[in-house]
Design a protein around this motif. Structure first.
Motif, PDB file in Angstrom:
ATOM      1  N   VAL A   1      13.747   0.113   7.790  1.00 37.64           N
ATOM      2  CA  VAL A   1      12.973   0.799   6.744  1.00 37.64           C
ATOM      3  C   VAL A   1      13.261   2.300   6.788  1.00 37.64           C
ATOM      4  N   ILE A   2      13.276   2.868   7.990  1.00 32.95           N
ATOM      5  CA  ILE A   2      13.538   4.308   8.136  1.00 32.95           C
ATOM      6  C   ILE A   2      14.922   4.668   7.597  1.00 32.95           C
ATOM      7  N   LYS A   3      15.937   3.911   7.978  1.00 29.87           N
ATOM      8  CA  LYS A   3      17.303   4.179   7.491  1.00 29.87           C
ATOM      9  C   LYS A   3      17.370   4.040   5.967  1.00 29.87           C
ATOM     10  N   ALA A   4      16.661   3.046   5.424  1.00 28.56           N
ATOM     11  CA  ALA A   4      16.640   2.867   3.964  1.00 28.56           C
ATOM     12  C   ALA A   4      15.983   4.071   3.284  1.00 28.56           C
ATOM     13  N   LEU A   5      14.905   4.577   3.862  1.00 28.17           N
ATOM     14  CA  LEU A   5      14.257   5.769   3.294  1.00 28.17           C
ATOM     15  C   LEU A   5      15.203   6.971   3.344  1.00 28.17           C
ATOM     16  N   GLU A   6      15.949   7.105   4.434  1.00 30.37           N
ATOM     17  CA  GLU A   6      16.909   8.214   4.539  1.00 30.37           C
ATOM     18  C   GLU A   6      18.003   8.091   3.477  1.00 30.37           C
TER      19      GLU A   6
ATOM     20  N   THR B   1       1.795  -2.821   9.187  1.00 32.36           N
ATOM     21  CA  THR B   1       1.663  -1.478   9.760  1.00 32.36           C
ATOM     22  C   THR B   1       1.839  -0.403   8.690  1.00 32.36           C
ATOM     23  N   ILE B   2       2.862  -0.540   7.871  1.00 36.27           N
ATOM     24  CA  ILE B   2       3.115   0.465   6.827  1.00 36.27           C
ATOM     25  C   ILE B   2       2.066   0.376   5.732  1.00 36.27           C
ATOM     26  N   ASP B   3       1.717  -0.830   5.321  1.00 39.76           N
ATOM     27  CA  ASP B   3       0.736  -1.013   4.255  1.00 39.76           C
ATOM     28  C   ASP B   3      -0.640  -0.468   4.648  1.00 39.76           C
ATOM     29  N   ARG B   4      -1.031  -0.716   5.885  1.00 44.39           N
ATOM     30  CA  ARG B   4      -2.337  -0.238   6.371  1.00 44.39           C
ATOM     31  C   ARG B   4      -2.271   1.196   6.883  1.00 44.39           C
ATOM     32  N   ASP B   5      -1.039   1.707   7.071  1.00 42.39           N
ATOM     33  CA  ASP B   5      -0.816   3.053   7.598  1.00 42.39           C
ATOM     34  C   ASP B   5      -1.528   3.230   8.941  1.00 42.39           C
ATOM     35  N   TYR B   6      -1.404   2.210   9.803  1.00 40.21           N
ATOM     36  CA  TYR B   6      -2.112   2.247  11.079  1.00 40.21           C
ATOM     37  C   TYR B   6      -1.446   1.317  12.087  1.00 40.21           C
ATOM     38  N   THR B   7      -1.385   1.782  13.339  1.00 41.42           N
ATOM     39  CA  THR B   7      -0.976   0.917  14.444  1.00 41.42           C
ATOM     40  C   THR B   7      -1.582   1.435  15.738  1.00 41.42           C
ATOM     41  N   LYS B   8      -1.949   0.524  16.615  1.00 40.16           N
ATOM     42  CA  LYS B   8      -2.390   0.887  17.966  1.00 40.16           C
ATOM     43  C   LYS B   8      -1.193   0.908  18.921  1.00 40.16           C
ATOM     44  N   ASN B   9      -0.090   0.305  18.501  1.00 41.15           N
ATOM     45  CA  ASN B   9       1.078   0.134  19.346  1.00 41.15           C
ATOM     46  C   ASN B   9       1.775   1.478  19.563  1.00 41.15           C
ATOM     47  N   LYS B  10       1.847   1.916  20.820  1.00 42.01           N
ATOM     48  CA  LYS B  10       2.426   3.231  21.137  1.00 42.01           C
ATOM     49  C   LYS B  10       3.922   3.303  20.816  1.00 42.01           C
ATOM     50  N   THR B  11       4.601   2.171  20.846  1.00 39.76           N
ATOM     51  CA  THR B  11       6.028   2.147  20.510  1.00 39.76           C
ATOM     52  C   THR B  11       6.227   2.307  19.004  1.00 39.76           C
ATOM     53  N   PHE B  12       5.344   1.709  18.208  1.00 39.72           N
ATOM     54  CA  PHE B  12       5.499   1.736  16.754  1.00 39.72           C
ATOM     55  C   PHE B  12       4.975   3.028  16.126  1.00 39.72           C
ATOM     56  N   LEU B  13       4.065   3.733  16.818  1.00 43.40           N
ATOM     57  CA  LEU B  13       3.437   4.914  16.220  1.00 43.40           C
ATOM     58  C   LEU B  13       4.443   5.982  15.784  1.00 43.40           C
ATOM     59  N   PRO B  14       5.416   6.389  16.626  1.00 42.86           N
ATOM     60  CA  PRO B  14       6.381   7.393  16.141  1.00 42.86           C
ATOM     61  C   PRO B  14       7.236   6.874  14.981  1.00 42.86           C
TER      62      PRO B  14
ATOM     63  N   LEU C   1       6.117   4.730  12.634  1.00 47.63           N
ATOM     64  CA  LEU C   1       5.238   4.835  11.468  1.00 47.63           C
ATOM     65  C   LEU C   1       5.160   6.279  10.989  1.00 47.63           C
ATOM     66  N   GLU C   2       5.087   7.227  11.932  1.00 48.74           N
ATOM     67  CA  GLU C   2       5.033   8.642  11.548  1.00 48.74           C
ATOM     68  C   GLU C   2       6.305   9.064  10.813  1.00 48.74           C
ATOM     69  N   LYS C   3       7.450   8.541  11.229  1.00 45.29           N
ATOM     70  CA  LYS C   3       8.717   8.847  10.545  1.00 45.29           C
ATOM     71  C   LYS C   3       8.719   8.251   9.131  1.00 45.29           C
ATOM     72  N   VAL C   4       8.194   7.035   8.986  1.00 40.37           N
ATOM     73  CA  VAL C   4       8.079   6.411   7.661  1.00 40.37           C
ATOM     74  C   VAL C   4       7.178   7.268   6.771  1.00 40.37           C
ATOM     75  N   ARG C   5       6.048   7.709   7.316  1.00 38.11           N
ATOM     76  CA  ARG C   5       5.127   8.571   6.546  1.00 38.11           C
ATOM     77  C   ARG C   5       5.834   9.828   6.060  1.00 38.11           C
ATOM     78  N   GLU C   6       6.558  10.484   6.977  1.00 38.17           N
ATOM     79  CA  GLU C   6       7.225  11.745   6.643  1.00 38.17           C
ATOM     80  C   GLU C   6       8.277  11.534   5.557  1.00 38.17           C
ATOM     81  N   LEU C   7       9.099  10.511   5.706  1.00 41.92           N
ATOM     82  CA  LEU C   7      10.148  10.255   4.713  1.00 41.92           C
ATOM     83  C   LEU C   7       9.573   9.815   3.373  1.00 41.92           C
ATOM     84  N   SER C   8       8.443   9.143   3.396  1.00 43.43           N
ATOM     85  CA  SER C   8       7.827   8.652   2.154  1.00 43.43           C
ATOM     86  C   SER C   8       7.357   9.779   1.249  1.00 43.43           C
ATOM     87  N   THR C   9       7.137  10.960   1.811  1.00 47.08           N
ATOM     88  CA  THR C   9       6.661  12.084   0.994  1.00 47.08           C
ATOM     89  C   THR C   9       7.702  12.546  -0.020  1.00 47.08           C
TER      90      THR C   9
END
Length: 130
Positions: A49-54, A77-90, A92-100
């Motif tokens: 997803v991140i590479k596709a956004l780039e 995770t992306i739809d809810r914009d939330y995760t407890k998973n420490k591996t997925f959090l960064p 998700l943050e990259k997806v958020r940033e690119l989505s802007t």
């Protein structure tokens, strides 16, 4: 609207991974098989997803993006914009940033059988590393 099908795959868990991205835009199809480092399968799905956004940031800036993925973890995770998973959090943050960079980004879960092109490309990306 740009339709983007993504899939991630890894050979081992973790292991050599690949991202498959299949884009339908303006009556054309674009295919990307991107080799990734050693990752878990779920991480590879996020990186797809991140590479596709780039790619879309460069090729289709400001467009409406409609993602399709067969990974329920990524979609939820992306739809809810939330995760407890420490591996997925960064990730998700990259997806958020690119989505802007886009008018609107949404993601939808699809069955594996509807994601064949992206799956093929993800597997090709792993093979290209061998």
């Amino acid at each position: 609207m740009i339709e983007i099908y993504t899939d991630g795959a890894s050979s081992g868990n973790p292991g050599p991974s690949g991202a498959g991205i299949y884009i339908k835009a303006n009556k054309k199809q674009y295919e990307y098989a991107i080799p990734l480092k050693d990752l878990s399968n779920h991480e590879a799905e996020f990186y797809a997803v991140i590479k596709a956004l780039e790619i879309c940031k460069n090729e289709f800036p400001g467009e409406i993006l409609s993602f399709r993925s067969d990974s329920q973890i990524v979609v939820n995770t992306i739809d809810r914009d939330y995760t407890k998973n420490k591996t997925f959090l960064p990730l998700l943050e990259k997806v958020r940033e690119l989505s802007t960079h886009f008018a609107y980004v949404f993601i939808k879960w699809i069955p594996e059988k509807q994601n064949g092109n992206a799956d093929r490309l993800a597997r090709k990306a792993i093979q290209d590393q061998k």
